[in-house]
Design an enzyme around this catalytic site. Sequence first.
Site, PDB file in Angstrom:
ATOM      1  N   THR A 204     -22.123  30.555  82.478  1.00  0.00           N
ATOM      2  CA  THR A 204     -22.519  30.119  83.818  1.00  0.00           C
ATOM      3  C   THR A 204     -22.717  31.319  84.726  1.00  0.00           C
ATOM      4  O   THR A 204     -21.993  32.303  84.613  1.00  0.00           O
ATOM      5  CB  THR A 204     -21.395  29.243  84.433  1.00  0.00           C
ATOM      6  OG1 THR A 204     -21.223  28.097  83.626  1.00  0.00           O
ATOM      7  CG2 THR A 204     -21.730  28.799  85.853  1.00  0.00           C
ATOM      8  N   ARG A 232     -22.827  15.832  77.467  1.00  0.00           N
ATOM      9  CA  ARG A 232     -21.762  16.290  78.358  1.00  0.00           C
ATOM     10  C   ARG A 232     -22.353  17.125  79.518  1.00  0.00           C
ATOM     11  O   ARG A 232     -23.189  18.002  79.321  1.00  0.00           O
ATOM     12  CB  ARG A 232     -20.762  17.134  77.568  1.00  0.00           C
ATOM     13  CG  ARG A 232     -19.602  17.699  78.400  1.00  0.00           C
ATOM     14  CD  ARG A 232     -19.859  19.098  78.871  1.00  0.00           C
ATOM     15  NE  ARG A 232     -18.721  19.661  79.595  1.00  0.00           N
ATOM     16  CZ  ARG A 232     -18.770  20.766  80.333  1.00  0.00           C
ATOM     17  NH1 ARG A 232     -19.902  21.423  80.444  1.00  0.00           N
ATOM     18  NH2 ARG A 232     -17.710  21.212  80.949  1.00  0.00           N
ATOM     19  N   VAL A 233     -21.889  16.823  80.709  1.00  0.00           N
ATOM     20  CA  VAL A 233     -22.265  17.604  81.889  1.00  0.00           C
ATOM     21  C   VAL A 233     -20.979  18.038  82.582  1.00  0.00           C
ATOM     22  O   VAL A 233     -20.067  17.232  82.759  1.00  0.00           O
ATOM     23  CB  VAL A 233     -23.140  16.760  82.854  1.00  0.00           C
ATOM     24  CG1 VAL A 233     -23.365  17.495  84.167  1.00  0.00           C
ATOM     25  CG2 VAL A 233     -24.479  16.414  82.204  1.00  0.00           C
ATOM     26  N   GLY A 234     -20.912  19.294  82.957  1.00  0.00           N
ATOM     27  CA  GLY A 234     -19.712  19.806  83.622  1.00  0.00           C
ATOM     28  C   GLY A 234     -19.864  19.816  85.135  1.00  0.00           C
ATOM     29  O   GLY A 234     -20.604  19.019  85.722  1.00  0.00           O
ATOM     30  N   ASP A 235     -19.169  20.716  85.756  1.00  0.00           N
ATOM     31  CA  ASP A 235     -19.167  20.796  87.228  1.00  0.00           C
ATOM     32  C   ASP A 235     -20.390  21.478  87.813  1.00  0.00           C
ATOM     33  O   ASP A 235     -20.755  21.236  88.967  1.00  0.00           O
ATOM     34  CB  ASP A 235     -17.936  21.594  87.683  1.00  0.00           C
ATOM     35  CG  ASP A 235     -17.986  23.034  87.143  1.00  0.00           C
ATOM     36  OD1 ASP A 235     -18.240  23.197  85.929  1.00  0.00           O
ATOM     37  OD2 ASP A 235     -17.794  23.974  87.930  1.00  0.00           O
ATOM     38  N   THR A 255     -16.484  28.299  88.331  1.00  0.00           N
ATOM     39  CA  THR A 255     -16.849  28.507  86.936  1.00  0.00           C
ATOM     40  C   THR A 255     -15.622  28.254  86.083  1.00  0.00           C
ATOM     41  O   THR A 255     -14.504  28.187  86.583  1.00  0.00           O
ATOM     42  CB  THR A 255     -17.430  29.930  86.717  1.00  0.00           C
ATOM     43  OG1 THR A 255     -17.853  30.064  85.360  1.00  0.00           O
ATOM     44  CG2 THR A 255     -16.416  31.005  87.037  1.00  0.00           C
ATOM     45  N   GLY A 256     -15.847  28.084  84.802  1.00  0.00           N
ATOM     46  CA  GLY A 256     -14.744  27.747  83.920  1.00  0.00           C
ATOM     47  C   GLY A 256     -14.845  26.299  83.481  1.00  0.00           C
ATOM     48  O   GLY A 256     -15.930  25.706  83.514  1.00  0.00           O
ATOM     49  N   GLY A 258     -15.353  22.870  83.401  1.00  0.00           N
ATOM     50  CA  GLY A 258     -15.944  22.020  84.421  1.00  0.00           C
ATOM     51  C   GLY A 258     -15.163  20.763  84.726  1.00  0.00           C
ATOM     52  O   GLY A 258     -15.064  20.333  85.883  1.00  0.00           O
TER      53      GLY A 258
HETATM   54  N1  ASP Z   1     -18.403  25.348  84.424  1.00  0.00           N
HETATM   55  C1  ASP Z   1     -19.256  25.283  83.270  1.00  0.00           C
HETATM   56  C2  ASP Z   1     -19.179  23.912  82.679  1.00  0.00           C
HETATM   57  O1  ASP Z   1     -18.100  23.344  82.614  1.00  0.00           O
HETATM   58  C3  ASP Z   1     -18.923  26.259  82.210  1.00  0.00           C
HETATM   59  C4  ASP Z   1     -18.773  27.676  82.627  1.00  0.00           C
HETATM   60  O2  ASP Z   1     -18.488  27.982  83.762  1.00  0.00           O
HETATM   61  O3  ASP Z   1     -18.945  28.526  81.760  1.00  0.00           O
HETATM   62  O4  ASP Z   1     -20.191  23.422  82.229  1.00  0.00           O
END
Ligand code: ASP
Length: 346
Positions: A204, A232-235, A255-256, A258
């Site tokens: 990200t 799947r969809v994250g944040d 980030t991280g 989600g």
């Molecule tokens: N936040 C992103 C997600 O969960 C992943 C990432 O930050 O690397 O899709």
Amino acid sequence: MFNRRNFVKKVGMLTAGVTVQGVSTGSSNKSIFLDQGPIVISTWDAGMEANIPAWAILEKGGLALDAVEQGVRHTENSLNCCVGLGANPDRDGHVTLDACIMDHNHNCGAVAFLERIKHPISVARRVMEKTPHVMLVGEGAQQFALAEGFKLESDQLSPAAQAAYTDWLHQSQYKSPSINRENKNDHGPFAPTRLQNGEWNHDTIGMIALDKQGNLSGSCTTSGAGFKMRGRVGDSPIIGAGLFVDNQVGACVATGQGEDVIRVAGASTVVELMRQGKTPQQACETIIQRVVQIKKERAKNIQVAFLALSNRGEVGAFAIHPGFSFAYKDLQRSELIKAASWFKSN
Ligand code: ASP
């Protein structure tokens, strides 16, 4: 009053800051006021390069919105990087992309589960500017992109992603995520992207800019978690979770992992904490503390990080684990800064 040089030193010192119950207090209780002028900050190492095109716009007096779009497009362009079509696929072997963008007037746009389009951030901006909606997903987002003149790209994986996917298929374990915690043997769905040179990186990039007019904008673009479940969809494309901008207060990107950012309405909560008087640093620390309290023991196995900028140019950054860095650029300097973290070592 601190000048920018002192500020950057101060943030840099956070990593070596005083520790209370595992939390670096750093400069938490101090407000840091910067000189007037543009600033751009972005997540992870890739932010250093992404800040360059963003800065080229800002220094000429351009809009923060243009800066955050062009900045992360640079990262989306890189076939060897962690974001965009060159990134790791889902567990079925398809790269699916998420992105969002938000300006100083609460205008926002997002795409999620978008396939075979090179610049999801620019599609997100078109959603914002050309539709009455905030978010388009999947096939509909792709159709919209094509109608807007974006090209349908090949569905071939990049060589680095193909190698990582082939490797992952040996085990095909859909296991508990461990994002960017320097465990290079991790094959989980949040395993960091492996680059061609053997380095590991991240999936990200989030960027916030403050322009000469004093307006904030933010962007966030991702391939999500490598080897994730299909759909799947994250944040990252969710306004209020992965990104939030309120020109009256400030902006935040996350980030991280989600799912754990969404659980606490991450980015918008950080901005609300700033509205209530916390500095960006205090706000980022507070939200990470909340994530850790919710996850308890399991927090040891997840990485989440927040990066925030106030409309006065104050910066804050904090992560659950060491390893999160952000790229800072203003008139005086361009620097990669390590953020402090809740846990001191993995
Ligand atoms: N936040 C992103 C997600 O969960 C992943 C990432 O930050 O690397 O899709």
